[in-house]
Design a protein around this motif. Sequence first.
Motif, PDB file in Angstrom:
ATOM      1  N   LYS A 345       0.794  -1.226   0.000  1.00 21.39           N
ATOM      2  CA  LYS A 345       0.000   0.000   0.000  1.00 21.39           C
ATOM      3  C   LYS A 345       0.829   1.280   0.000  1.00 21.39           C
ATOM      4  O   LYS A 345       0.387   2.312  -0.504  1.00 21.39           O
ATOM      5  CB  LYS A 345      -0.921   0.015   1.227  1.00 21.39           C
ATOM      6  N   THR A 346       2.050   1.210   0.577  1.00 18.09           N
ATOM      7  CA  THR A 346       2.843   2.436   0.726  1.00 18.09           C
ATOM      8  C   THR A 346       4.248   2.341   0.145  1.00 18.09           C
ATOM      9  O   THR A 346       4.914   3.359  -0.024  1.00 18.09           O
ATOM     10  CB  THR A 346       2.976   2.821   2.217  1.00 18.09           C
ATOM     11  N   GLY A 347       4.732   1.136  -0.127  1.00 20.12           N
ATOM     12  CA  GLY A 347       6.097   0.960  -0.609  1.00 20.12           C
ATOM     13  C   GLY A 347       7.123   0.900   0.500  1.00 20.12           C
ATOM     14  O   GLY A 347       8.316   0.756   0.244  1.00 20.12           O
ATOM     15  N   LEU A 348       6.681   1.007   1.757  1.00 20.41           N
ATOM     16  CA  LEU A 348       7.612   0.980   2.890  1.00 20.41           C
ATOM     17  C   LEU A 348       7.917  -0.458   3.290  1.00 20.41           C
ATOM     18  O   LEU A 348       7.010  -1.246   3.554  1.00 20.41           O
ATOM     19  CB  LEU A 348       7.013   1.732   4.087  1.00 20.41           C
ATOM     20  N   ILE A 349       9.212  -0.779   3.356  1.00 21.39           N
ATOM     21  CA  ILE A 349       9.641  -2.116   3.736  1.00 21.39           C
ATOM     22  C   ILE A 349      10.274  -2.074   5.117  1.00 21.39           C
ATOM     23  O   ILE A 349      11.244  -1.355   5.356  1.00 21.39           O
ATOM     24  CB  ILE A 349      10.667  -2.697   2.743  1.00 21.39           C
ATOM     25  N   GLY A 350       9.708  -2.835   6.034  1.00 18.91           N
ATOM     26  CA  GLY A 350      10.274  -3.023   7.359  1.00 18.91           C
ATOM     27  C   GLY A 350      10.433  -4.503   7.609  1.00 18.91           C
ATOM     28  O   GLY A 350      10.303  -5.325   6.701  1.00 18.91           O
ATOM     29  N   VAL A 351      10.717  -4.870   8.850  1.00 20.89           N
ATOM     30  CA  VAL A 351      10.878  -6.271   9.211  1.00 20.89           C
ATOM     31  C   VAL A 351       9.842  -6.636  10.266  1.00 20.89           C
ATOM     32  O   VAL A 351       9.723  -5.938  11.277  1.00 20.89           O
ATOM     33  CB  VAL A 351      12.292  -6.560   9.769  1.00 20.89           C
ATOM     34  N   PRO A 352       9.074  -7.699  10.045  1.00 13.68           N
ATOM     35  CA  PRO A 352       8.099  -8.093  11.065  1.00 13.68           C
ATOM     36  C   PRO A 352       8.782  -8.497  12.356  1.00 13.68           C
ATOM     37  O   PRO A 352       9.803  -9.192  12.350  1.00 13.68           O
ATOM     38  CB  PRO A 352       7.372  -9.278  10.418  1.00 13.68           C
ATOM     39  N   GLY A 353       8.223  -8.058  13.468  1.00 13.85           N
ATOM     40  CA  GLY A 353       8.838  -8.327  14.764  1.00 13.85           C
ATOM     41  C   GLY A 353       8.950  -9.792  15.091  1.00 13.85           C
ATOM     42  O   GLY A 353       9.828 -10.193  15.865  1.00 13.85           O
ATOM     43  N   SER A 354       8.097 -10.621  14.502  1.00  7.68           N
ATOM     44  CA  SER A 354       8.149 -12.056  14.776  1.00  7.68           C
ATOM     45  C   SER A 354       9.468 -12.679  14.334  1.00  7.68           C
ATOM     46  O   SER A 354       9.829 -13.768  14.784  1.00  7.68           O
ATOM     47  CB  SER A 354       6.987 -12.769  14.077  1.00  7.68           C
TER      48      SER A 354
END
Length: 393
Positions: A345-354
């Motif tokens: 939806k936004t193009g932002l890539i992060g890392v899931p906390g799991s």
Amino acid sequence: MEFEFSKKADSFQAGIFAILNEKKEEMVKAGKKVYNLSVGTPDFKPAPHIMEAVSEAAKDPENYKYALTDRPFLLEAVQNFYKRRFGVSIEPEEIMTINGSQEGMAHIAWALCNPGDVVLTPNPGYPIFSIGPSLCGADVRTYPLYRENGFLPKLSDIPEETAKAAKYMLVSYPLNPVCATANDAFYEELIAFAKKYNIIILHDNAYSDIIYGGREGKSFLSYEGAKEVGVEFYSLSKSYNLTGARISFVIGNQKIVDKFRSVRTQFDYGVFLPVQYGAAAALNGPQDAVLAQCEEYERRNQTFCGGLRSIGWDVPDSEGTMFVWAPVPKGHGTSEEFCMELMEKTGLIGVPGSSFGSLGEGFMRFALVEPVPVMQEIVKAIAESGLLKRKGE
């Protein structure tokens, strides 16, 4: 021909970073705007005097031979740096190089543990903290870190049976991924705990130079009794932007350092000499760039977190590290589900906390690797996507 691989090898699945990178490539090919805040690779350059030291050393053919040992000029640089920076006196025999803290964390268990020995690691925590001892057959038991306690462990809650059995305990502050810091009282309690139960402490000190809000980045070794119970990993990767050079140090208890050094001689022939010269230049040289870099990280931290709060996403400012630990907004599913939705939806890539342990579920980690204007652009992209509003946030 069919191959049968080890059970340990089969236990590892594709890393989350590989999965995210694959998704990123798909989005780029589709012409979508991507903001990659997933990997903690600094976007700053090494200081010119460090690069010059590496370059000059690389011109000498003799420096391409096996290093075999840590050169005296580098050990002296570490000694002087720790005295200036942390007020800690260290002997040369209490210092050894490793090819980055990741490598050191992966191998030190070989020097400390027998199969089945109990090791304590944080949950959430950086994956290698648990993977390293697991690879050598240790019984890895995690201690929980909760937001309500400032992501500090409650040592009194660790079962006495577990504490008595533990061979070593891994601690790290400022801690990636939760971005929390620890106060003096915690370290004093930790050292007393280690002495009581005869537990070795390994302290990962990768981010003491990236710390915010007027806090002071310290060394574990600066606390009374620390050297009696353990060692510290100090890395040049993030402070000096030398991630690819792979240069870190294990510093502290001489018996631990000696034993680890003897194990590493079986598979390593020393850090490439031009890298040793570069490391010495970093430690001996001016530290203005390190301080300026920290200030820039803090501006990004405040811009990103403050901006997200302004659009309805309650993300606290990071206390330290080059990351942000953001709670997943209510109604957006698991951290992996939200991670993928955020990308699409936004193009932002992060890392899931799991990815950092079971107690990382419900959070996302973002790296502060874009300048302030881009951080503002990211916040705007999230606001305009309607993602938070659509979910009722």
